[in-house]
Design a protein around this motif. Structure first.
Motif, PDB file in Angstrom:
ATOM      1  N   VAL A 129     -10.477   4.116   3.137  1.00 45.97           N
ATOM      2  CA  VAL A 129     -10.071   3.219   1.678  1.00 45.97           C
ATOM      3  C   VAL A 129     -11.017   2.024   1.258  1.00 45.97           C
ATOM      4  O   VAL A 129     -11.424   1.878  -0.038  1.00 45.97           O
ATOM      5  N   GLU A 130     -11.545   1.412   2.394  1.00 51.00           N
ATOM      6  CA  GLU A 130     -12.687   0.559   1.886  1.00 51.00           C
ATOM      7  C   GLU A 130     -13.965   1.106   1.112  1.00 51.00           C
ATOM      8  O   GLU A 130     -14.445   0.412   0.260  1.00 51.00           O
ATOM      9  N   ALA A 131     -14.486   2.044   1.813  1.00 51.69           N
ATOM     10  CA  ALA A 131     -15.501   2.855   1.097  1.00 51.69           C
ATOM     11  C   ALA A 131     -15.248   3.137  -0.196  1.00 51.69           C
ATOM     12  O   ALA A 131     -15.924   3.015  -1.293  1.00 51.69           O
ATOM     13  N   LEU A 132     -14.128   3.822  -0.562  1.00 47.71           N
ATOM     14  CA  LEU A 132     -13.724   4.036  -1.904  1.00 47.71           C
ATOM     15  C   LEU A 132     -13.712   2.684  -2.759  1.00 47.71           C
ATOM     16  O   LEU A 132     -14.171   2.798  -4.112  1.00 47.71           O
ATOM     17  N   LEU A 133     -13.083   1.716  -2.246  1.00 49.49           N
ATOM     18  CA  LEU A 133     -13.230   0.414  -3.128  1.00 49.49           C
ATOM     19  C   LEU A 133     -14.550   0.038  -3.267  1.00 49.49           C
ATOM     20  O   LEU A 133     -14.883  -0.377  -4.525  1.00 49.49           O
ATOM     21  N   GLU A 143      -8.244   4.066  -7.649  1.00 48.50           N
ATOM     22  CA  GLU A 143      -7.236   4.966  -7.611  1.00 48.50           C
ATOM     23  C   GLU A 143      -7.237   5.798  -6.585  1.00 48.50           C
ATOM     24  O   GLU A 143      -6.368   6.177  -5.877  1.00 48.50           O
ATOM     25  N   ALA A 144      -8.455   6.385  -6.232  1.00 52.26           N
ATOM     26  CA  ALA A 144      -8.608   7.246  -4.997  1.00 52.26           C
ATOM     27  C   ALA A 144      -8.289   6.458  -3.751  1.00 52.26           C
ATOM     28  O   ALA A 144      -7.843   6.869  -2.729  1.00 52.26           O
ATOM     29  N   ALA A 145      -8.626   5.110  -3.566  1.00 52.56           N
ATOM     30  CA  ALA A 145      -8.410   4.428  -2.568  1.00 52.56           C
ATOM     31  C   ALA A 145      -6.791   4.145  -2.311  1.00 52.56           C
ATOM     32  O   ALA A 145      -6.427   4.308  -1.294  1.00 52.56           O
ATOM     33  N   LEU A 146      -6.278   3.942  -3.567  1.00 52.76           N
ATOM     34  CA  LEU A 146      -4.715   3.825  -3.357  1.00 52.76           C
ATOM     35  C   LEU A 146      -4.185   5.033  -2.924  1.00 52.76           C
ATOM     36  O   LEU A 146      -3.261   4.974  -1.854  1.00 52.76           O
ATOM     37  N   ARG A 147      -4.402   6.486  -3.175  1.00 56.47           N
ATOM     38  CA  ARG A 147      -3.883   7.486  -3.055  1.00 56.47           C
ATOM     39  C   ARG A 147      -3.987   7.607  -1.341  1.00 56.47           C
ATOM     40  O   ARG A 147      -3.299   7.901  -0.589  1.00 56.47           O
ATOM     41  N   LEU A 161      -3.662  -1.094   1.851  1.00 58.92           N
ATOM     42  CA  LEU A 161      -3.198  -1.045   0.387  1.00 58.92           C
ATOM     43  C   LEU A 161      -3.081  -2.541  -0.020  1.00 58.92           C
ATOM     44  O   LEU A 161      -3.250  -2.806  -1.496  1.00 58.92           O
ATOM     45  N   ALA A 162      -2.939  -3.522   0.841  1.00 55.03           N
ATOM     46  CA  ALA A 162      -3.045  -4.842   0.126  1.00 55.03           C
ATOM     47  C   ALA A 162      -4.486  -5.187  -0.426  1.00 55.03           C
ATOM     48  O   ALA A 162      -4.895  -5.695  -1.332  1.00 55.03           O
ATOM     49  N   SER A 163      -5.409  -4.715   0.460  1.00 56.80           N
ATOM     50  CA  SER A 163      -6.863  -4.757   0.064  1.00 56.80           C
ATOM     51  C   SER A 163      -7.227  -4.119  -1.347  1.00 56.80           C
ATOM     52  O   SER A 163      -7.745  -4.687  -2.224  1.00 56.80           O
ATOM     53  N   ALA A 167      -0.338  -7.821  -3.199  1.00 58.17           N
ATOM     54  CA  ALA A 167      -1.102  -7.722  -1.881  1.00 58.17           C
ATOM     55  C   ALA A 167      -0.518  -8.603  -0.999  1.00 58.17           C
ATOM     56  O   ALA A 167      -0.482  -8.114   0.201  1.00 58.17           O
ATOM     57  N   GLU A 168      -0.031  -9.593  -1.251  1.00 57.45           N
ATOM     58  CA  GLU A 168       0.347 -10.527  -0.356  1.00 57.45           C
ATOM     59  C   GLU A 168       1.492 -10.047   0.329  1.00 57.45           C
ATOM     60  O   GLU A 168       2.041 -10.180   1.689  1.00 57.45           O
ATOM     61  N   ARG A 169       2.513  -9.567  -0.299  1.00 64.94           N
ATOM     62  CA  ARG A 169       3.996  -9.018   0.035  1.00 64.94           C
ATOM     63  C   ARG A 169       3.506  -7.784   1.091  1.00 64.94           C
ATOM     64  O   ARG A 169       4.328  -7.808   1.978  1.00 64.94           O
ATOM     65  N   LEU A 170       2.464  -6.900   0.550  1.00 70.68           N
ATOM     66  CA  LEU A 170       2.218  -5.640   1.464  1.00 70.68           C
ATOM     67  C   LEU A 170       1.716  -6.313   2.730  1.00 70.68           C
ATOM     68  O   LEU A 170       2.046  -5.909   3.970  1.00 70.68           O
ATOM     69  N   ALA A 171       0.749  -7.541   2.659  1.00 67.29           N
ATOM     70  CA  ALA A 171       0.244  -7.952   4.108  1.00 67.29           C
ATOM     71  C   ALA A 171       1.347  -8.647   5.035  1.00 67.29           C
ATOM     72  O   ALA A 171       1.336  -8.407   6.153  1.00 67.29           O
ATOM     73  N   ARG A 172       2.265  -9.173   4.295  1.00 70.63           N
ATOM     74  CA  ARG A 172       3.480  -9.708   5.200  1.00 70.63           C
ATOM     75  C   ARG A 172       4.534  -8.668   5.696  1.00 70.63           C
ATOM     76  O   ARG A 172       4.769  -8.866   7.135  1.00 70.63           O
TER      77      ARG A 172
END
Length: 502
Positions: A123-127, A133-137, A162-164, A175-180
Motif C-alpha cells: 500500500v505504501e509503495a503504491l502511494l 486508487e490501487a493502494a485503496l483497493r 487505509l488511514a494513510s 483518516a483519523e476515524r479509521l486510525a481510531r
C-alpha cells in the motif's frame, strides 16, 4: 556374475547414500546461511536504516529459501526486502517484492501475521508511486481477508494503511476515524502497545495537518495539552513515549504558532518524568522545549534547555540522545549566527550519531547545519569541500529515512558547495536531481534551483542551456504573481540575452 552384479548394485547404493548425505549437508548449510542472511537483513530493518547490503542479504535469503522449498521463510525474506527497498526510496522494487511475498503468503494455511506487513508495504509503495486508487483497493481487500480469517492484528494494520491512503488524498477527518478504529483493536486484549503508540502518533500528525491539535475533539485521547496523543501517553504513564512524541512534533507545532503550548506541555511532562524517575524521558522533554524556544525566536533559552538535556543523556551514557541534544545546541547557535560554534557542536553530534549507529532526522539536521555553516560563515571558516561531504552524508541518511523534503535540502546544499568549489557540472547534476524530487507546490524552492541552474550555465558560457531554466522561472513567476519574483526572472533572461549578443 551374480557376485559382481550385487557388488555393482551395492556400489551404486553407496554412491546414492553418499550423494544423499552430501545433499543433506548442503541443504543444512544452505538453510543456515539463509537464516543468517535473513537475521542480518531484519537487524538492519529494525535499526531503521537500509543499505544495498541489507537488501542483498534479504534477496539472497529469499532465493535460498525458495531453493529449499521453504515458502513461508521465502515470503518472510521477501517481506523484509520490500520494507528495506521502501526505506531506500525505491517504491517500484518494494512493490514487486511485496507482491511476491503476498503471493506466497496467500498459499499458507493458517495465514501468517507477517502477511499484513507485506500488504501494508504494498500500500505504501503504491502511494509513493502516485497510485492511491490501487493502494485503496489493496488495503480494502487485505482488510476484508484478515477480518474473515479473524486476524485482528492484520485488520488493525490495514485500517492504518487505509488511514494513510485517505490522508494522502486529503481526507484527514476520515483518516483519523479509521486510525481510531485501529487504535481500539490495538488496545483490546491481547494488547499491542507498539501498535497503540504508532497509531497515536499518526493521529497526532493528522490532527496537526487539520489544524485541530488540542481542539478537544470528542473521542480524542485527551482534552488538554497541544495534542491528544502526547497527553494520552502521559496519562497512561508512558512518559517516555509521550516525550518522544512531543519532541517529534515540536517543530511542526511551533511552525503552526503553538510554540508556547509545546513549552507548557514539555514542562508538565518534565514534572511527570521526574516523578517517575525517568531521566531519559526528562531529557527528551527538554529537547522538545528547546525546539519550541528556538521556534519562538528564543535561541538562548533553547540552548539552555538543550545543554541540560545533553548533561542528562551524558550521565545516562545514551550516545544517540546525547547527539540529538548537541545537534540542538548547534541549531541554537545557528539561529544566533555563530558559525564556529555551530561547526564545533554539529561535528561533535555527527561523531556521536555515527558511534550510536542509529539513523535519525536529528543526524541529518546536524550534518546540514554543519554544511550550511561551512558555506555561509566568515570567509576564513568556509570549506566547500567539507560542506559537500557533509551534505552528501545527510542525503544518504535522508534517502534511507525516505524523507524527500530533506533530500531536496541536502541536494540544494550540495549544489551550493559544488558551485563554490567551481565543480559546476556536479552542481548542475545535484540541482537537477533536486528539481525532480521537489514538491510541485514549493515555488520558492523551485525558483532558487532554476536560478542556480541558469547561473551555472552562464558561468560555463552555455547560454542556450541557461535559457531553459530562465524561461521556466518566468512562467513560474507569472503564475505565482509575485512582482519581485517576476522582476528577478526577467533580469535573468536579460542577462542571458546580453551574454548571447556579446
Amino acid at each position: 556374475s551374480s557376485h559382481f552384479a550385487f557388488k555393482g548394485k551395492a556400489g551404486g547404493l553407496a554412491a546414492e547414500m553418499r550423494k544423499g548425505a552430501k545433499d543433506f549437508r548442503d541443504g543444512n548449510e544452505k538453510a543456515t546461511s539463509a537464516k543468517e542472511l535473513l537475521q542480518s537483513a531484519e537487524g538492519a530493518l529494525k535499526g531503521g536504516g537500509s543499505d544495498s547490503r541489507a537488501a542483498g542479504s534479504a534477496a539472497e535469503a529469499a532465493a535460498l529459501f525458495k531453493d529449499l522449498g521453504d515458502a513461508r521463510s521465502s515470503a518472510q525474506a521477501l517481506r523484509v526486502l520490500a520494507q528495506l527497498r521502501l526505506l531506500a526510496g525505491d517504491p517500484e522494487k518494494a512493490l514487486q517484492s511485496a507482491d511476491e511475498a503476498l503471493d506466497l503468503f496467500l498459499m499458507m494455511h493458517p495465514r501468517a501475521p507477517e502477511e499484513a506487513q507485506a500488504a501494508s508495504c504494498a500500500v505504501e509503495a503504491l502511494l509513493q508511486l502516485g497510485q492511491p486508487e490501487a493502494a485503496l483497493r489493496t488495503a480494502r481487500d487485505a482488510r476484508e481477508a484478515f477480518q474473515e480469517a479473524g486476524m485482528r492484528g492484520g485488520e488493525a494494520l490495514m485500517l492504518e494503511s487505509l488511514a494513510s491512503v485517505h490522508a494522502a488524498v486529503g481526507n484527514a477527518a476520515f483518516a483519523e476515524r479509521l486510525a481510531r478504529r485501529a487504535l481500539r483493536i490495538h488496545a483490546a486484549e491481547p494488547r499491542d502497545a507498539e501498535g497503540e503508540k504508532r497509531v497515536l502518533r499518526a493521529i497526532a500528525a493528522l490532527r496537526l495537518a487539520r489544524g485541530a491539535a488540542g481542539s478537544g475533539d470528542a473521542g480524542a485521547a485527551g482534552n488538554s495539552g497541544i495534542a491528544a496523543p502526547e497527553s494520552a501517553f502521559a496519562a497512561a504513564g508512558d512518559v517516555r513515549a509521550a516525550a518522544e512524541a512531543l519532541y517529534g512534533l515540536a517543530d511542526a507545532h511551533a511552525a503552526a504558532g503553538r510554540g508556547a503550548e509545546v513549552l507548557a506541555e514539555a514542562k508538565a511532562l518534565g514534572d511527570r518524568c521526574r516523578q517517575s524517575h525517568d531521566v531519559l524521558a526528562e531529557g527528551i522533554s527538554l529537547l522538545a522545549a528547546a525546539a519550541a524556544h528556538i521556534g519562538l525566536d528564543a535561541p538562548r533559552e533553547g540552548m539552555q534547555a538543550a545543554r541540560e538535556a545533553a548533561e542528562l543523556f551524558e550521565n545516562q551514557d545514551d550516545v544517540h540522545w546525547w547527539a540529538c541534544a548537541l545537534a540542538m545546541v548547534a541549531r541554537a547557535y545557528s539561529e544566533k549566527g555563530q558559525a564556529s560554534m555551530v561547526q564545533q557542536y554539529a561535528r561533535n553530534a555527527a561523531r556521536k550519531f555515527a558511534a550510536a549507529g542509529k539513523r535519525s532526522a536529528a543526524e541529518v539536521s546536524a550534518r546540514l547545519l554543519l554544511a550550511h555553516s561551512l558555506l555561509t560563515g566568515p570567509p576564513a571558516q568556509r570549506r566547500p569541500e567539507e560542506a559537500a561531504n557533509e551534505a552528501e552524508a545527510a542525503l544518504v541518511i535522508a534517502r534511507e529515512l525516505g524523507d524527500r523534503t530533506t533530500q531536496v535540502t541536502a541536494l540544494g546544499a550540495i549544489t551550493q558547495a559544488r558551485s563554490a568549489s567551481a565543480q559546476y557540472e556536479d552542481a548542475l547534476k545535484a540541482a537537477n536531481r533536486a528539481l525532480l524530487l521537489l514538491d510541485e507546490g514549493d515555488i520558492e524552492g523551485r525558483a532558487q534551483l532554476l536560478l542556480h541552474c541558469a547561473d551555472v550555465n552562464l558561468v560555463l558560457r552555455r547560454y542556450d542551456d541557461a535559457l531553459g531554466p530562465a524561461f521556466e522561472m518566468v512562467d513560474l513567476a507569472k503564475k505565482d504573481g509575485d512582482a519581485v519574483f517576476v522582476d528577478l526572472a526577467e533580469q535573468m533572461l536579460q542577462k542571458i540575452e546580453r551574454c548571447q549578443s556579446a
